[in-house]
Design an enzyme around this catalytic site. Structure first.
Site, PDB file in Angstrom:
ATOM      1  N   LYS A  56       0.834  -1.209   0.000  1.00  0.00           N
ATOM      2  CA  LYS A  56       0.000   0.000   0.000  1.00  0.00           C
ATOM      3  C   LYS A  56       0.867   1.257   0.000  1.00  0.00           C
ATOM      4  CE  LYS A  56      -2.552  -2.713  -0.454  1.00  0.00           C
ATOM      5  NZ  LYS A  56      -2.537  -4.194  -0.397  1.00  0.00           N
ATOM      6  N   ILE A 189      -2.727  -9.734  -6.145  1.00  0.00           N
ATOM      7  CA  ILE A 189      -1.332  -9.278  -6.153  1.00  0.00           C
ATOM      8  C   ILE A 189      -0.950  -8.819  -7.556  1.00  0.00           C
ATOM      9  CG2 ILE A 189       1.077 -10.037  -5.905  1.00  0.00           C
ATOM     10  CD1 ILE A 189       0.234 -11.699  -3.527  1.00  0.00           C
ATOM     11  N   GLU A 208      -3.252 -14.260 -17.540  1.00  0.00           N
ATOM     12  CA  GLU A 208      -4.186 -14.933 -16.633  1.00  0.00           C
ATOM     13  C   GLU A 208      -4.732 -16.185 -17.320  1.00  0.00           C
ATOM     14  OE1 GLU A 208      -5.545 -14.754 -13.385  1.00  0.00           O
ATOM     15  OE2 GLU A 208      -6.577 -16.526 -14.158  1.00  0.00           O
ATOM     16  N   VAL A 242       0.407 -19.750 -18.792  1.00  0.00           N
ATOM     17  CA  VAL A 242       1.867 -19.787 -18.962  1.00  0.00           C
ATOM     18  C   VAL A 242       2.337 -21.236 -18.920  1.00  0.00           C
ATOM     19  CG1 VAL A 242       4.058 -19.073 -17.942  1.00  0.00           C
ATOM     20  CG2 VAL A 242       2.132 -17.483 -17.999  1.00  0.00           C
ATOM     21  N   ALA A 273       2.474 -14.452  -9.497  1.00  0.00           N
ATOM     22  CA  ALA A 273       1.458 -14.157  -8.460  1.00  0.00           C
ATOM     23  C   ALA A 273       0.270 -15.076  -8.688  1.00  0.00           C
ATOM     24  CB  ALA A 273       1.046 -12.694  -8.533  1.00  0.00           C
ATOM     25  N   HIS A 448     -23.209  15.785   2.557  1.00  0.00           N
ATOM     26  CA  HIS A 448     -23.026  16.232   1.182  1.00  0.00           C
ATOM     27  C   HIS A 448     -21.947  17.305   1.153  1.00  0.00           C
ATOM     28  CE1 HIS A 448     -23.913  17.320  -2.926  1.00  0.00           C
ATOM     29  NE2 HIS A 448     -23.899  18.597  -2.550  1.00  0.00           N
TER      30      HIS A 448
HETATM   31  P1  FAD Z   1       1.468 -14.209   8.300  1.00  0.00           P
HETATM   32  O1  FAD Z   1       1.243 -12.764   8.178  1.00  0.00           O
HETATM   33  O2  FAD Z   1       2.071 -14.927   7.145  1.00  0.00           O
HETATM   34  O3  FAD Z   1       2.361 -14.399   9.601  1.00  0.00           O
HETATM   35  C1  FAD Z   1       2.855 -15.629   9.993  1.00  0.00           C
HETATM   36  C2  FAD Z   1       4.101 -15.422  10.818  1.00  0.00           C
HETATM   37  O4  FAD Z   1       4.480 -16.669  11.398  1.00  0.00           O
HETATM   38  C3  FAD Z   1       5.310 -14.967  10.005  1.00  0.00           C
HETATM   39  O5  FAD Z   1       5.856 -13.808  10.597  1.00  0.00           O
HETATM   40  C4  FAD Z   1       6.293 -16.138  10.081  1.00  0.00           C
HETATM   41  O6  FAD Z   1       7.651 -15.719  10.126  1.00  0.00           O
HETATM   42  C5  FAD Z   1       5.884 -16.799  11.394  1.00  0.00           C
HETATM   43  N1  FAD Z   1       6.182 -18.240  11.467  1.00  0.00           N
HETATM   44  C6  FAD Z   1       5.880 -19.185  10.544  1.00  0.00           C
HETATM   45  N2  FAD Z   1       6.224 -20.401  10.993  1.00  0.00           N
HETATM   46  C7  FAD Z   1       6.755 -20.235  12.235  1.00  0.00           C
HETATM   47  C8  FAD Z   1       7.283 -21.123  13.202  1.00  0.00           C
HETATM   48  N3  FAD Z   1       7.303 -22.429  13.010  1.00  0.00           N
HETATM   49  N4  FAD Z   1       7.782 -20.579  14.345  1.00  0.00           N
HETATM   50  C9  FAD Z   1       7.755 -19.244  14.566  1.00  0.00           C
HETATM   51  N5  FAD Z   1       7.247 -18.366  13.685  1.00  0.00           N
HETATM   52  C10 FAD Z   1       6.744 -18.851  12.533  1.00  0.00           C
HETATM   53  N6  FAD Z   1      -4.361  -8.867   3.209  1.00  0.00           N
HETATM   54  C11 FAD Z   1      -5.250  -7.895   3.453  1.00  0.00           C
HETATM   55  O7  FAD Z   1      -6.188  -8.109   4.232  1.00  0.00           O
HETATM   56  N7  FAD Z   1      -5.140  -6.658   2.885  1.00  0.00           N
HETATM   57  C12 FAD Z   1      -4.139  -6.368   2.028  1.00  0.00           C
HETATM   58  O8  FAD Z   1      -4.068  -5.247   1.527  1.00  0.00           O
HETATM   59  C13 FAD Z   1      -3.182  -7.369   1.727  1.00  0.00           C
HETATM   60  N8  FAD Z   1      -2.164  -7.117   0.891  1.00  0.00           N
HETATM   61  C14 FAD Z   1      -1.242  -8.086   0.647  1.00  0.00           C
HETATM   62  C15 FAD Z   1      -0.207  -7.795  -0.237  1.00  0.00           C
HETATM   63  C16 FAD Z   1       0.746  -8.762  -0.522  1.00  0.00           C
HETATM   64  C17 FAD Z   1       1.870  -8.449  -1.496  1.00  0.00           C
HETATM   65  C18 FAD Z   1       0.672 -10.033   0.119  1.00  0.00           C
HETATM   66  C19 FAD Z   1       1.719 -11.075  -0.151  1.00  0.00           C
HETATM   67  C20 FAD Z   1      -0.356 -10.325   1.004  1.00  0.00           C
HETATM   68  C21 FAD Z   1      -1.329  -9.357   1.267  1.00  0.00           C
HETATM   69  N9  FAD Z   1      -2.399  -9.606   2.124  1.00  0.00           N
HETATM   70  C22 FAD Z   1      -3.330  -8.635   2.361  1.00  0.00           C
HETATM   71  C23 FAD Z   1      -2.566 -10.906   2.800  1.00  0.00           C
HETATM   72  C24 FAD Z   1      -2.079 -10.807   4.254  1.00  0.00           C
HETATM   73  O9  FAD Z   1      -0.733 -10.395   4.270  1.00  0.00           O
HETATM   74  C25 FAD Z   1      -2.228 -12.151   4.940  1.00  0.00           C
HETATM   75  O10 FAD Z   1      -3.565 -12.598   4.821  1.00  0.00           O
HETATM   76  C26 FAD Z   1      -1.888 -12.047   6.416  1.00  0.00           C
HETATM   77  O11 FAD Z   1      -0.573 -11.586   6.610  1.00  0.00           O
HETATM   78  C27 FAD Z   1      -2.037 -13.410   7.090  1.00  0.00           C
HETATM   79  O12 FAD Z   1      -1.755 -13.289   8.440  1.00  0.00           O
HETATM   80  P2  FAD Z   1      -1.243 -14.521   9.322  1.00  0.00           P
HETATM   81  O13 FAD Z   1      -0.949 -13.953  10.659  1.00  0.00           O
HETATM   82  O14 FAD Z   1      -2.156 -15.650   9.182  1.00  0.00           O
HETATM   83  O15 FAD Z   1       0.132 -14.978   8.632  1.00  0.00           O
HETATM   84  P1  NAD Z   2      -4.948 -14.981  -6.354  1.00  0.00           P
HETATM   85  O1  NAD Z   2      -5.499 -16.292  -6.008  1.00  0.00           O
HETATM   86  O2  NAD Z   2      -5.687 -13.740  -5.989  1.00  0.00           O
HETATM   87  O3  NAD Z   2      -4.701 -14.910  -7.937  1.00  0.00           O
HETATM   88  C1  NAD Z   2      -3.911 -15.833  -8.635  1.00  0.00           C
HETATM   89  C2  NAD Z   2      -4.296 -15.807 -10.104  1.00  0.00           C
HETATM   90  O4  NAD Z   2      -3.323 -16.515 -10.838  1.00  0.00           O
HETATM   91  C3  NAD Z   2      -5.636 -16.508 -10.368  1.00  0.00           C
HETATM   92  O5  NAD Z   2      -6.463 -15.633 -11.088  1.00  0.00           O
HETATM   93  C4  NAD Z   2      -5.245 -17.737 -11.177  1.00  0.00           C
HETATM   94  O6  NAD Z   2      -6.217 -18.114 -12.126  1.00  0.00           O
HETATM   95  C5  NAD Z   2      -3.967 -17.259 -11.869  1.00  0.00           C
HETATM   96  N1  NAD Z   2      -3.052 -18.336 -12.304  1.00  0.00           N
HETATM   97  C6  NAD Z   2      -2.694 -19.447 -11.626  1.00  0.00           C
HETATM   98  N2  NAD Z   2      -1.809 -20.189 -12.357  1.00  0.00           N
HETATM   99  C7  NAD Z   2      -1.611 -19.519 -13.539  1.00  0.00           C
HETATM  100  C8  NAD Z   2      -0.812 -19.763 -14.709  1.00  0.00           C
HETATM  101  N3  NAD Z   2      -0.023 -20.842 -14.823  1.00  0.00           N
HETATM  102  N4  NAD Z   2      -0.849 -18.880 -15.735  1.00  0.00           N
HETATM  103  C9  NAD Z   2      -1.627 -17.752 -15.626  1.00  0.00           C
HETATM  104  N5  NAD Z   2      -2.406 -17.488 -14.526  1.00  0.00           N
HETATM  105  C10 NAD Z   2      -2.399 -18.338 -13.507  1.00  0.00           C
HETATM  106  O7  NAD Z   2      -3.472 -14.972  -5.724  1.00  0.00           O
HETATM  107  P2  NAD Z   2      -2.422 -13.818  -5.496  1.00  0.00           P
HETATM  108  O8  NAD Z   2      -2.744 -12.632  -6.333  1.00  0.00           O
HETATM  109  O9  NAD Z   2      -1.098 -14.453  -5.594  1.00  0.00           O
HETATM  110  O10 NAD Z   2      -2.685 -13.406  -3.989  1.00  0.00           O
HETATM  111  C11 NAD Z   2      -2.501 -14.372  -2.932  1.00  0.00           C
HETATM  112  C12 NAD Z   2      -3.350 -14.047  -1.743  1.00  0.00           C
HETATM  113  O11 NAD Z   2      -2.891 -12.876  -1.092  1.00  0.00           O
HETATM  114  C13 NAD Z   2      -4.789 -13.814  -2.120  1.00  0.00           C
HETATM  115  O12 NAD Z   2      -5.533 -14.914  -1.691  1.00  0.00           O
HETATM  116  C14 NAD Z   2      -5.218 -12.591  -1.404  1.00  0.00           C
HETATM  117  O13 NAD Z   2      -6.246 -12.885  -0.506  1.00  0.00           O
HETATM  118  C15 NAD Z   2      -3.991 -12.119  -0.629  1.00  0.00           C
HETATM  119  N6  NAD Z   2      -3.789 -10.696  -0.969  1.00  0.00           N
HETATM  120  C16 NAD Z   2      -4.759  -9.810  -0.607  1.00  0.00           C
HETATM  121  C17 NAD Z   2      -4.638  -8.482  -0.953  1.00  0.00           C
HETATM  122  C18 NAD Z   2      -5.720  -7.537  -0.575  1.00  0.00           C
HETATM  123  O14 NAD Z   2      -6.531  -7.860   0.283  1.00  0.00           O
HETATM  124  N7  NAD Z   2      -5.782  -6.342  -1.149  1.00  0.00           N
HETATM  125  C19 NAD Z   2      -3.548  -8.045  -1.667  1.00  0.00           C
HETATM  126  C20 NAD Z   2      -2.588  -8.968  -2.044  1.00  0.00           C
HETATM  127  C21 NAD Z   2      -2.728 -10.296  -1.670  1.00  0.00           C
END
Ligand code: FAD
Ligand code: NAD
Length: 474
Positions: A56, A189, A208, A242, A273, A448
């Site tokens: 973000k 993503i 996609e 792909v 992604a 408004h």
């Molecule tokens: P995580 O955040 O993955 O945390 C797990 C933690 O556990 C990690 O710090 C890891 O190091 C630790 N861990 C793992 N195994 C062990 C172990 N054995 N011992 C000790 N520690 C351990 N979600 C949203 O709602 N809004 C968004 O805008 C959004 N944007 C995203 C953008 C990107 C690029 C990505 C990749 C994800 C995004 N997400 C978003 C998804 C969001 O980040 C996850 O849903 C969320 O972080 C999950 O939380 P969690 O606590 O389950 O796991």
């Molecule tokens: P996603 O599941 O949102 O999208 C993956 C996409 O890749 C799908 O549309 C799928 O059909 C496509 N795909 C899979 N294999 C393919 C191939 N071989 N060739 C072409 N397309 C293919 O997954 P993501 O974007 O990696 O995000 C992962 C998770 O992270 C999501 O579940 C989301 O909840 C979380 N996330 C959330 C936010 C947010 O809340 N704003 C932001 C980033 C990530």
């Protein structure tokens, strides 16, 4: 060491569960393996370190840059020269991340949560083995264990990670703007990070596999979003699977198949992604007795209890959307249940947001889901092109759509594509949590001029009572 509650993983699911448990009077430890370059623990998980927050920060910075280059002149602001300092943009992002991750340790202190550094493994009878970064092992005994180890990006064998083929984490750290950027996957993503780099000047192609764009979104919304992103220069190719990606050290050659046959493209960088998988490496010893499914998710019931009494699992490690707020709320439910309360989470009302510009957001049922579930519905749509505030801010793309039950008028879903869509849908979520009808929302006074008035008008439109719609049915 003994604790009432041991949380494994310090992401938004785990650290929130830990704080809530401590607030409810339990002795709590939160074990996290992530450390920074100096060996200091970094809480916050994927969300704060490499997910929600840094993405973000870059979405916001890149949008400011893009607006300055593309839109300011339309407001009568003539900027002579604009240059991009990518290193500074990245530093700002890293600064935001550090501020928030170190803030969690502060919250632990205030709430009396014991932070423990290391990789934890759950053993039999709720014993937890922790191996720290120096290799030292400690055994902890817990009354209750909350598993919250999160998720990791999926690596696909046809496009293995390399210098120029990266996951979302690498795509948050490019040192230069790639001239040609490929993205596999038009999911959340792909669209968010594709947008960041497109705004900064990359020529972005998103491949996609599915024929449908944003299959989880309302069809009417997805159609408009697709059109708008094409206008913004995102080349989204649906039905493009792909088949291989080769990094020759300078360029990435991507082969993909469509209904018309095989094709190939060359990129400077490729982001993969295609989704995330639950992360349970080293987490469970076989005698811990925790069941996982074929995809690696820990199996839980509707209140996050695993197959072992006193062991819970929350967040990305379990079924349901991989969203930070879903994980945090599950953490709270579990903490409350451990403290003897009867908490539950309403999984029907977890909002989703794609933080592109404009944002795409929704909560509850969309039109196609409601219809295929056999529900009789009515819908109300209000375009931002008819919103005074949206026009005044030059943000008039998109619309708000409300899906309501035909007989009872109860709101079943709120969908938005446009300015502040996430905030507008959140208002819809509050209304739905209180069982609101479209009429209730229509009777609510909205300030408004706000873009939220589009929600008010969409609610009125459900019963054909909108005021500012030029094409209202007679
Ligand atoms: P995580 O955040 O993955 O945390 C797990 C933690 O556990 C990690 O710090 C890891 O190091 C630790 N861990 C793992 N195994 C062990 C172990 N054995 N011992 C000790 N520690 C351990 N979600 C949203 O709602 N809004 C968004 O805008 C959004 N944007 C995203 C953008 C990107 C690029 C990505 C990749 C994800 C995004 N997400 C978003 C998804 C969001 O980040 C996850 O849903 C969320 O972080 C999950 O939380 P969690 O606590 O389950 O796991
Ligand atoms: P996603 O599941 O949102 O999208 C993956 C996409 O890749 C799908 O549309 C799928 O059909 C496509 N795909 C899979 N294999 C393919 C191939 N071989 N060739 C072409 N397309 C293919 O997954 P993501 O974007 O990696 O995000 C992962 C998770 O992270 C999501 O579940 C989301 O909840 C979380 N996330 C959330 C936010 C947010 O809340 N704003 C932001 C980033 C990530």
């Amino acid at each position: 060491m003994n604790f009432d509650v041991v949380v494994i993983g310090g992401g938004p699911a785990g650290y929130v569960a830990a704080i809530k448990s401590a607030q409810l009077g339990k002795s709590v430890a939160c074990i996290e393996k992530n450390i920074d370059k100096t060996g200091k623990q970094k809480y916050g998980g994927t969300c704060l370190n490499v997910g929600c927050i840094p993405s973000k920060a870059l979405l916001d910075s890149s949008q400011r840059y893009y607006d300055t280059v593309k839109h300011l002149s339309g407001h009568g602001i003539d900027v002579k020269s604009v240059s991009l300092d990518l290193a500074k943009m990245m530093d700002r992002k890293d600064g935001v991340v550090t501020k928030l991750t170190s803030g969690i340790l502060g919250l632990f202190k205030v709430n009396n949560v014991t932070p423990i550094e290391g990789t934890a493994t759950l053993l039999a009878n709720k014993a937890v083995l922790v191996k720290d970064s120096s290799g030292k092992e400690t055994k902890i005994q817990a009354e209750n264990v909350i598993l919250a180890s999160g998720s990791q990006p999926i690596e696909i064998p046809i496009a293995p990670w390399s210098e120029n083929i990266t996951d979302s984490t690498g795509a948050l750290e490019f040192l230069t703007v790639p001239k040609k950027l490929g993205v596999i996957g038009a999911g959340v993503i792909g669209l968010e990070l594709g947008s960041v780099w497109a705004r900064l000047g990359s020529q972005v192609t998103v491949l996609e596999a599915l024929d449908d764009f944003l299959s989880m979104a309302d069809r009417q919304i997805a159609k408009d979003v697709n059109k708008e992103f094409a206008k913004q220069g995102l080349d989204i190719r649906l039905g493009s699977k792909v088949t291989s990606a080769k990094d020759n050290g300078k360029k990435v050659i991507v082969n993909y198949s469509t209904s018309n046959g095989e094709d190939s493209l060359e990129f400077d960088k490729l982001i993969v992604a295609v989704g995330r998988r639950p992360y349970s490496e080293s987490l469970l010893s076989p005698d811990a007795g925790i069941e996982i499914d074929e995809k690696g998710f820990v199996i839980v019931n509707e209140v996050c209890e695993t197959s072992q009494a006193g062991v819970y699992a929350v967040g990305d490690l379990v079924r349901g959307p991989m969203l930070a707020h879903k994980g945090s709320e599950e953490g709270i439910v579990v903490a409350e249940r451990i403290a003897g309360k009867k908490a539950q989470l309403n999984y029907e009302l977890i909002p989703s947001v794609i933080y592109t510009h404009p944002e795409v957001a929704w909560v509850g049922k969309n039109e196609q889901d409601a219809t295929s579930a056999g529900l009789e519905i009515k819908t109300g749509v209000f375009p931002f092109a008819a919103s005074g505030r949206a026009l005044a801010s030059d943000e008039s793309v998109g619309f708000v759509k409300i899906v309501a039950d035909k007989k009872t008028d109860t709101i079943l879903g709120v969908h938005a594509f446009g300015p502040a869509a996430a905030e507008i849908v959140q208002q819809g979520a509050i209304a739905m949590e209180f069982g609101s009808s479209a009429e209730d929302l229509g009777l609510t006074v909205f300030s408004h001029p706000t873009v939220s008035e589009a929600l008010h008008e969409a609610a009125l439109a459900v019963n054909n009572e909108a005021i500012h719609i030029p094409n209202r049915k007679k």
